[in-house]
Write a protein that holds these residues in place. Structure first.
Motif, PDB file in Angstrom:
ATOM      1  N   ALA A 255       0.852  -1.070  -0.013  1.00 12.57           N
ATOM      2  CA  ALA A 255       0.036  -0.101   0.029  1.00 12.57           C
ATOM      3  C   ALA A 255       0.929   1.238   0.028  1.00 12.57           C
ATOM      4  O   ALA A 255       0.681   2.196  -0.606  1.00 12.57           O
ATOM      5  CB  ALA A 255      -1.073   0.098   1.174  1.00 12.57           C
TER       6      ALA A 255
ATOM      7  N   LYS B  83      -7.124  -9.263  -2.579  1.00 19.07           N
ATOM      8  CA  LYS B  83      -7.013  -7.748  -2.560  1.00 19.07           C
ATOM      9  C   LYS B  83      -6.598  -6.944  -3.593  1.00 19.07           C
ATOM     10  O   LYS B  83      -7.177  -5.875  -3.672  1.00 19.07           O
ATOM     11  CB  LYS B  83      -6.223  -7.664  -1.218  1.00 19.07           C
ATOM     12  CG  LYS B  83      -6.851  -7.908   0.117  1.00 19.07           C
ATOM     13  CD  LYS B  83      -5.986  -7.605   1.382  1.00 19.07           C
ATOM     14  CE  LYS B  83      -6.784  -7.816   2.665  1.00 19.07           C
ATOM     15  NZ  LYS B  83      -5.978  -7.563   3.824  1.00 19.07           N
ATOM     16  N   SER B  84      -5.648  -7.353  -4.107  1.00 17.15           N
ATOM     17  CA  SER B  84      -5.154  -6.744  -5.187  1.00 17.15           C
ATOM     18  C   SER B  84      -6.125  -6.640  -6.310  1.00 17.15           C
ATOM     19  O   SER B  84      -5.971  -5.427  -7.006  1.00 17.15           O
ATOM     20  CB  SER B  84      -3.793  -7.055  -5.744  1.00 17.15           C
ATOM     21  OG  SER B  84      -4.034  -8.371  -6.165  1.00 17.15           O
TER      22      SER B  84
ATOM     23  N   THR C  49      -9.230  -4.160  -5.152  1.00 18.10           N
ATOM     24  CA  THR C  49      -8.825  -2.820  -5.223  1.00 18.10           C
ATOM     25  C   THR C  49      -8.341  -2.139  -6.570  1.00 18.10           C
ATOM     26  O   THR C  49      -8.629  -0.978  -7.067  1.00 18.10           O
ATOM     27  CB  THR C  49      -7.522  -2.630  -4.287  1.00 18.10           C
ATOM     28  OG1 THR C  49      -7.426  -3.312  -2.958  1.00 18.10           O
ATOM     29  CG2 THR C  49      -6.898  -1.321  -4.288  1.00 18.10           C
TER      30      THR C  49
ATOM     31  N   ALA D 183     -11.674  -1.430  -8.609  1.00 18.42           N
ATOM     32  CA  ALA D 183     -12.269  -0.426  -7.995  1.00 18.42           C
ATOM     33  C   ALA D 183     -11.655   0.867  -8.476  1.00 18.42           C
ATOM     34  O   ALA D 183     -12.267   1.899  -9.064  1.00 18.42           O
ATOM     35  CB  ALA D 183     -12.369  -0.544  -6.520  1.00 18.42           C
ATOM     36  N   VAL D 184     -10.158   0.873  -8.335  1.00 17.71           N
ATOM     37  CA  VAL D 184      -9.540   2.215  -8.897  1.00 17.71           C
ATOM     38  C   VAL D 184      -9.648   2.237 -10.336  1.00 17.71           C
ATOM     39  O   VAL D 184     -10.157   3.499 -10.971  1.00 17.71           O
ATOM     40  CB  VAL D 184      -8.133   2.070  -8.628  1.00 17.71           C
ATOM     41  CG1 VAL D 184      -7.327   3.361  -8.796  1.00 17.71           C
ATOM     42  CG2 VAL D 184      -7.992   2.254  -6.811  1.00 17.71           C
TER      43      VAL D 184
ATOM     44  N   SER E 282     -13.914  -2.467  -1.476  1.00 15.90           N
ATOM     45  CA  SER E 282     -12.421  -2.743  -0.880  1.00 15.90           C
ATOM     46  C   SER E 282     -12.006  -2.292   0.307  1.00 15.90           C
ATOM     47  O   SER E 282     -12.346  -1.147   0.523  1.00 15.90           O
ATOM     48  CB  SER E 282     -11.598  -2.062  -2.128  1.00 15.90           C
ATOM     49  OG  SER E 282     -10.250  -2.063  -1.702  1.00 15.90           O
ATOM     50  N   THR E 283     -11.521  -3.026   1.159  1.00 15.83           N
ATOM     51  CA  THR E 283     -11.099  -2.815   2.630  1.00 15.83           C
ATOM     52  C   THR E 283     -10.145  -1.642   2.561  1.00 15.83           C
ATOM     53  O   THR E 283      -9.951  -0.753   3.195  1.00 15.83           O
ATOM     54  CB  THR E 283     -10.863  -3.981   3.370  1.00 15.83           C
ATOM     55  OG1 THR E 283      -9.802  -4.676   2.601  1.00 15.83           O
ATOM     56  CG2 THR E 283     -11.847  -4.923   3.478  1.00 15.83           C
ATOM     57  N   GLU E 284      -9.290  -1.882   1.509  1.00 17.16           N
ATOM     58  CA  GLU E 284      -7.991  -0.930   1.106  1.00 17.16           C
ATOM     59  C   GLU E 284      -8.453   0.528   0.876  1.00 17.16           C
ATOM     60  O   GLU E 284      -8.128   1.232   1.582  1.00 17.16           O
ATOM     61  CB  GLU E 284      -7.083  -1.621   0.345  1.00 17.16           C
ATOM     62  CG  GLU E 284      -6.673  -2.860   0.563  1.00 17.16           C
ATOM     63  CD  GLU E 284      -5.460  -2.676   1.441  1.00 17.16           C
ATOM     64  OE1 GLU E 284      -4.781  -1.851   1.606  1.00 17.16           O
ATOM     65  OE2 GLU E 284      -5.578  -3.619   2.299  1.00 17.16           O
ATOM     66  N   ILE E 285      -9.636   0.470  -0.007  1.00 14.20           N
ATOM     67  CA  ILE E 285     -10.056   1.840  -0.321  1.00 14.20           C
ATOM     68  C   ILE E 285     -10.594   2.639   0.835  1.00 14.20           C
ATOM     69  O   ILE E 285     -10.455   3.566   1.382  1.00 14.20           O
ATOM     70  CB  ILE E 285     -10.797   1.886  -1.511  1.00 14.20           C
ATOM     71  CG1 ILE E 285     -10.032   1.229  -2.745  1.00 14.20           C
ATOM     72  CG2 ILE E 285     -11.477   3.040  -1.732  1.00 14.20           C
ATOM     73  CD1 ILE E 285     -10.643   1.229  -4.122  1.00 14.20           C
ATOM     74  N   ASN E 286     -11.512   1.780   1.445  1.00  9.92           N
ATOM     75  CA  ASN E 286     -12.152   2.355   2.930  1.00  9.92           C
ATOM     76  C   ASN E 286     -11.237   2.528   3.848  1.00  9.92           C
ATOM     77  O   ASN E 286     -11.455   3.660   4.437  1.00  9.92           O
ATOM     78  CB  ASN E 286     -13.291   1.175   3.368  1.00  9.92           C
ATOM     79  CG  ASN E 286     -14.638   1.148   2.628  1.00  9.92           C
ATOM     80  OD1 ASN E 286     -14.591   1.467   1.391  1.00  9.92           O
ATOM     81  ND2 ASN E 286     -15.620   0.730   3.167  1.00  9.92           N
TER      82      ASN E 286
ATOM     83  N   TRP F 120      -8.422   3.631   3.465  1.00 14.36           N
ATOM     84  CA  TRP F 120      -7.713   4.823   2.825  1.00 14.36           C
ATOM     85  C   TRP F 120      -8.458   6.271   3.047  1.00 14.36           C
ATOM     86  O   TRP F 120      -8.196   7.124   3.237  1.00 14.36           O
ATOM     87  CB  TRP F 120      -7.113   4.808   1.346  1.00 14.36           C
ATOM     88  CG  TRP F 120      -6.726   5.945   0.892  1.00 14.36           C
ATOM     89  CD1 TRP F 120      -5.326   6.272   0.987  1.00 14.36           C
ATOM     90  CD2 TRP F 120      -6.910   7.300   0.010  1.00 14.36           C
ATOM     91  NE1 TRP F 120      -4.996   7.547   0.181  1.00 14.36           N
ATOM     92  CE2 TRP F 120      -5.950   7.866  -0.048  1.00 14.36           C
ATOM     93  CE3 TRP F 120      -8.503   7.341  -0.270  1.00 14.36           C
ATOM     94  CZ2 TRP F 120      -6.254   9.283  -0.967  1.00 14.36           C
ATOM     95  CZ3 TRP F 120      -8.525   8.746  -0.986  1.00 14.36           C
ATOM     96  CH2 TRP F 120      -7.648   9.243  -0.918  1.00 14.36           C
TER      97      TRP F 120
END
Length: 489
Positions: free
Chosen positions: A5, A296-297, A300, A303-304, A470-474, A476
């Motif tokens: 990340a 996850k990749s 993410t 979504a992006v 996405s847990t990564e986006i949330n 962030w």
């Protein structure tokens, strides 16, 4: 995902800065100051160089990353020295062959467009520079340092070319001087990257061949094929356009491809650090962590890149109003290649898994078949449909190749990148894409694009956040947006 990340975010920022500079070059400076014929020539030379690069590099950039973590101490130094010298096995004999058959090679390259003839030798210079840049970049990535290399990969050459274009517009030098300048820029980029990589870990040159040299060489040769397949699917269309129809069409196609290629930026940024991390997981047989990274990749990146996809396709008609009408021929190029790039992002770190495992051989044969299919489709469609035909051929080859690699990972590792959130996200993209494509502001094109993008972006981000795609986006958004907002209040 912590180191992923962190460095991915930095890489994403630098990559978008590079693409912003590239957009200024591609959509404004080239279009305004270059004849379409010479713009097409630049695209043809760079595409031919990119096609040659995997053979010059001998697959070393991937081999470095795969085998590096399996060595330690002096053996690591021996391995690194061996990797630096390995491409010379191709470069030295290839140089002799090219010098012997240079006339015939130039005749082949310039068969349809004689403008290529005086500059054909620049392809070799640029290809060599690209190859050793990638090797030096891989050297840095083995030390888990990808940010500086990403700056060089995404920003440096585009910024230098922008300065060249400005100089050309001010008539400081001729078109010939510009083309030579492009070759110098790629050579300079290689040297800077090499110095940085050697500063991270200085090479200790010894004539020492690793005990596993046969496995290393076999992997490198197969990676040449794999890398060539991937590059050819992406670049063969532009090369064949320059071979089959007037070269100014390469300029129209280049603009369309560049617009669509913005979708690939998140993947390019994340892959710089995911490749060595994936190699570490596979070498250590940490498959649970590998599966988690895969999913996850994928979501993410999906979504992006999904947001970028929507912003492009929903604004593309207005964007073409700002360019020379001749460039609007690339509309269908943008739509098809953008969709192909979006599908490619869904794969997450799939390529890293395959290239760092023992199963990469399984996709090589299929990849070669798909390249043959792409060439055949280009030969059929380009004479009939021009640049739209090239886009159709590239779309079919790219999507089938991507889906085949997802199938191989599922078959061999019992893992796939899809989740329930992938389905939700697909529905969001379809609804917003259909809803916003046919709706435009009747304003100045720049204001219309800006207004629609803000509205579309806000709706998309709210939906993604609420649906917890996405847990990564949330994470962030919670960390960098909502937390800062609450502090300011």
């Amino acid at each position: 995902m912590g180191i992923v990340a962190s460095q991915s975010f930095k890489n994403l920022v630098t990559t978008y800065i590079g693409f912003g500079i590239g957009a200024l070059n591609t959509l404004v400076l080239y279009v305004q100051f270059f004849d379409a014929e010479y713009y097409g020539l630049v695209g043809f030379l760079l595409s031919a160089s990119t096609l040659a690069m995997p053979f010059v590099a001998l697959g070393v950039q991937n081999t470095l990353i795969k085998f590096y973590s399996s060595y330690s101490g002096r053996k690591q130094d021996d391995f690194l020295s061996f990797m630096l010298m390995l491409p010379l096995l191709i470069i030295l004999p290839a140089s002799i062959l090219v010098s012997c058959f240079y006339g015939e090679l130039v005749d082949f390259l310039a068969s349809k467009n004689d403008i290529v003839r005086p500059y054909a030798y620049l392809i070799a210079i640029i290809a060599f520079s690209m190859a050793y840049f990638e090797i030096s970049y891989a050297w840095a990535k083995t030390q888990l340092q990808s940010v500086f290399g990403n700056v060089m990969n995404e920003i440096f050459h585009r910024l230098c070319i922008m300065l060249l274009l400005v100089g050309f517009a001010l008539k400081w030098f001729s078109t010939e001087g510009f083309l030579y300048g492009v070759a110098v820029i790629y050579a300079l980029r290689m040297l800077v990257m090499m110095l940085y990589a050697f500063r991270l870990r200085a090479p200790r040159f010894r004539i020492a061949i690793p005990a596993e040299w046969l496995s290393i060489l076999k992997y490198s040769i197969l990676i040449i094929i794999a890398g060539s397949v991937a590059v050819m699917i992406l670049e063969i269309d532009m090369f064949m356009l320059g071979k089959l129809i007037p070269i100014q069409n390469v300029a129209y196609y280049s603009v369309g491809i560049y617009i669509a290629a913005v979708i690939a930026v998140p993947a390019r940024a994340m892959h710089q650090i995911m490749y060595p991390l994936t190699a570490t997981y596979i070498n250590a047989q940490r498959y649970l962590e590998l599966r988690d990274l895969y999913k996850k990749s994928s979501i993410t990146l999906y979504a992006v890149s999904g947001l970028i996809f929507l912003l492009i396709i929903c604004n593309i008609n207005t964007l073409y109003l700002m360019l020379d009408p001749a460039y609007s021929k690339g509309l269908y190029v943008v739509l098809l290649i953008a969709l192909a790039k979006l599908i490619d992002n869904v794969m997450g770190n799939n390529n890293a898994i395959l290239y760092n495992s023992d199963y990469y051989r399984l996709v090589l044969v299929l990849g070669i078949v798909l390249v043959v299919i792409a060439v055949v489709l280009n030969l059929i469609f380009i004479p009939i449909l021009g640049i739209s035909g090239a886009a159709i051929a590239t779309f079919v080859a790219s999507v089938v190749y991507a889906l085949s690699k997802i199938y191989v990972v599922q078959k061999k590792f019992k893992m796939h990148p899809f989740t329930t959130e992938s389905l939700y996200l697909t529905m969001v993209l379809i609804l917003l894409g259909v809803g916003f494509y046919f709706w435009d502001f009747k304003w100045n094109p720049i204001l219309a694009i800006g207004g629609k993008s803000v509205i579309l972006g806000l709706i998309y981000l709210i939906l993604i956040y609420r649906l917890k795609i996405s847990t990564e986006i949330n994470h962030w958004i919670n960390t960098y947006l909502l937390t800062r907002k609450s502090r300011s209040e």
